[in-house]
Design a protein around this motif. Structure first.
Motif, mmCIF file in Angstrom:
data_model
loop_
_atom_site.group_PDB
_atom_site.id
_atom_site.type_symbol
_atom_site.label_atom_id
_atom_site.label_comp_id
_atom_site.label_asym_id
_atom_site.label_seq_id
_atom_site.Cartn_x
_atom_site.Cartn_y
_atom_site.Cartn_z
ATOM 1 N N CYS A 1 4.456 -9.034 -18.982
ATOM 2 C CA CYS A 1 4.386 -9.959 -20.112
ATOM 3 C C CYS A 1 3.824 -11.307 -19.635
ATOM 4 C CB CYS A 1 5.784 -10.128 -20.710
ATOM 5 S SG CYS A 1 5.833 -11.139 -22.180
ATOM 6 N N PRO A 2 2.507 -11.464 -19.625
ATOM 7 C CA PRO A 2 1.924 -12.729 -19.170
ATOM 8 C C PRO A 2 2.146 -13.848 -20.185
ATOM 9 C CG PRO A 2 0.210 -11.276 -19.968
ATOM 10 C CD PRO A 2 1.488 -10.484 -20.020
ATOM 11 N N PRO A 3 2.175 -15.085 -19.724
ATOM 12 C CA PRO A 3 2.376 -16.215 -20.639
ATOM 13 C C PRO A 3 1.147 -16.456 -21.509
ATOM 14 C CG PRO A 3 1.936 -17.012 -18.429
ATOM 15 C CD PRO A 3 2.048 -15.520 -18.333
ATOM 16 N N CYS A 4 1.394 -16.944 -22.716
ATOM 17 C CA CYS A 4 0.287 -17.283 -23.613
ATOM 18 C C CYS A 4 -0.442 -18.523 -23.089
ATOM 19 C CB CYS A 4 0.804 -17.505 -25.033
ATOM 20 S SG CYS A 4 1.677 -19.073 -25.278
ATOM 21 N N GLY A 5 -1.549 -18.849 -23.703
ATOM 22 C CA GLY A 5 -2.346 -20.000 -23.276
ATOM 23 C C GLY A 5 -1.615 -21.323 -23.409
ATOM 24 N N ARG B 1 0.790 -21.617 -20.556
ATOM 25 C CA ARG B 1 0.061 -21.893 -19.311
ATOM 26 C C ARG B 1 -0.297 -23.381 -19.236
ATOM 27 N NH1 ARG B 1 -3.594 -16.445 -18.334
ATOM 28 N NH2 ARG B 1 -2.083 -15.070 -19.336
ATOM 29 N N GLN B 2 -0.680 -23.960 -20.364
ATOM 30 C CA GLN B 2 -1.021 -25.378 -20.382
ATOM 31 C C GLN B 2 0.210 -26.245 -20.141
ATOM 32 O OE1 GLN B 2 -4.246 -26.580 -20.484
ATOM 33 N NE2 GLN B 2 -3.242 -28.489 -19.925
ATOM 34 N N GLN C 1 4.157 -20.548 -8.769
ATOM 35 C CA GLN C 1 4.081 -19.100 -8.910
ATOM 36 C C GLN C 1 4.572 -18.650 -10.286
ATOM 37 O OE1 GLN C 1 6.386 -17.734 -5.522
ATOM 38 N NE2 GLN C 1 4.499 -17.378 -4.387
ATOM 39 N N VAL C 2 3.857 -17.695 -10.856
ATOM 40 C CA VAL C 2 4.224 -17.072 -12.120
ATOM 41 C C VAL C 2 4.490 -15.600 -11.804
ATOM 42 C CG1 VAL C 2 3.506 -16.531 -14.473
ATOM 43 C CG2 VAL C 2 2.765 -18.682 -13.400
ATOM 44 N N GLU D 1 -4.643 -18.914 -10.852
ATOM 45 C CA GLU D 1 -5.253 -17.612 -11.142
ATOM 46 C C GLU D 1 -5.183 -17.297 -12.633
ATOM 47 O OE1 GLU D 1 -4.446 -14.551 -7.721
ATOM 48 O OE2 GLU D 1 -2.610 -15.743 -8.067
ATOM 49 N N LEU D 2 -4.146 -17.776 -13.291
ATOM 50 C CA LEU D 2 -3.957 -17.506 -14.716
ATOM 51 C C LEU D 2 -4.594 -18.561 -15.605
ATOM 52 C CD1 LEU D 2 -0.222 -16.374 -14.715
ATOM 53 C CD2 LEU D 2 -2.273 -14.944 -14.661
ATOM 54 N N LEU D 3 -4.905 -19.717 -15.018
ATOM 55 C CA LEU D 3 -5.504 -20.807 -15.791
ATOM 56 C C LEU D 3 -6.579 -21.494 -14.947
ATOM 57 C CD1 LEU D 3 -5.162 -22.251 -18.570
ATOM 58 C CD2 LEU D 3 -3.668 -23.858 -17.406
#
Length: 125
Positions: free
Chosen positions: A77-81, A84-85, A97-98, A114-116
């Protein structure tokens, strides 16, 4: 995560829980809280961050996120944008780390950068 059972998701039925580790070892948890208007919904990650920041915390090491439809963690379940912001506002993207978890034994670890990639942060202003 216990927070999955505390999640309020009557519309999407997608329950999410997060545990945010502060650099001092304190942990703040959060769950998603939906709203009939949808735009007023708050994600688990932001709930954890806002709880921590409202208690005076400003430095964080990592966040663990788990979630899924009807509370079953079948997929990562990755975080939404937006989340992330929010992470970017308070965290060094090259160190924070996420962790996306399906179980205690099954998880993936990413750096925020890496995610943003190419993110907009406080130093940009």
């Amino acid at each position: 995560m216990k927070q999955l059972t505390l999640s309020y998701a009557p519309y999407s039925h997608f329950h999410v829980a997060a545990a945010l580790l502060c650099e001092d070892g304190t942990v703040y948890t959060g769950c998603n809280i939906e709203n009939a208007s949808y735009s007023a919904t708050n994600c688990a990650e932001r709930t954890a961050f806002f709880k921590a920041v409202s208690e005076g915390k400003r430095t964080f090491s990592c966040i663990v996120i788990a979630g899924g439809r009807d509370g079953k963690t079948v997929e990562y379940c990755p975080p939404c944008g937006v989340c992330r912001q929010v992470m970017r506002e308070f965290c060094d993207p090259s160190k924070f780390q996420v962790v996306l978890a399906r179980s205690l034994e099954d998880y993936k670890v990413f750096l925020l950068e890496e995610l943003l990639p190419e993110s907009f942060g406080p130093e940009t202003l």
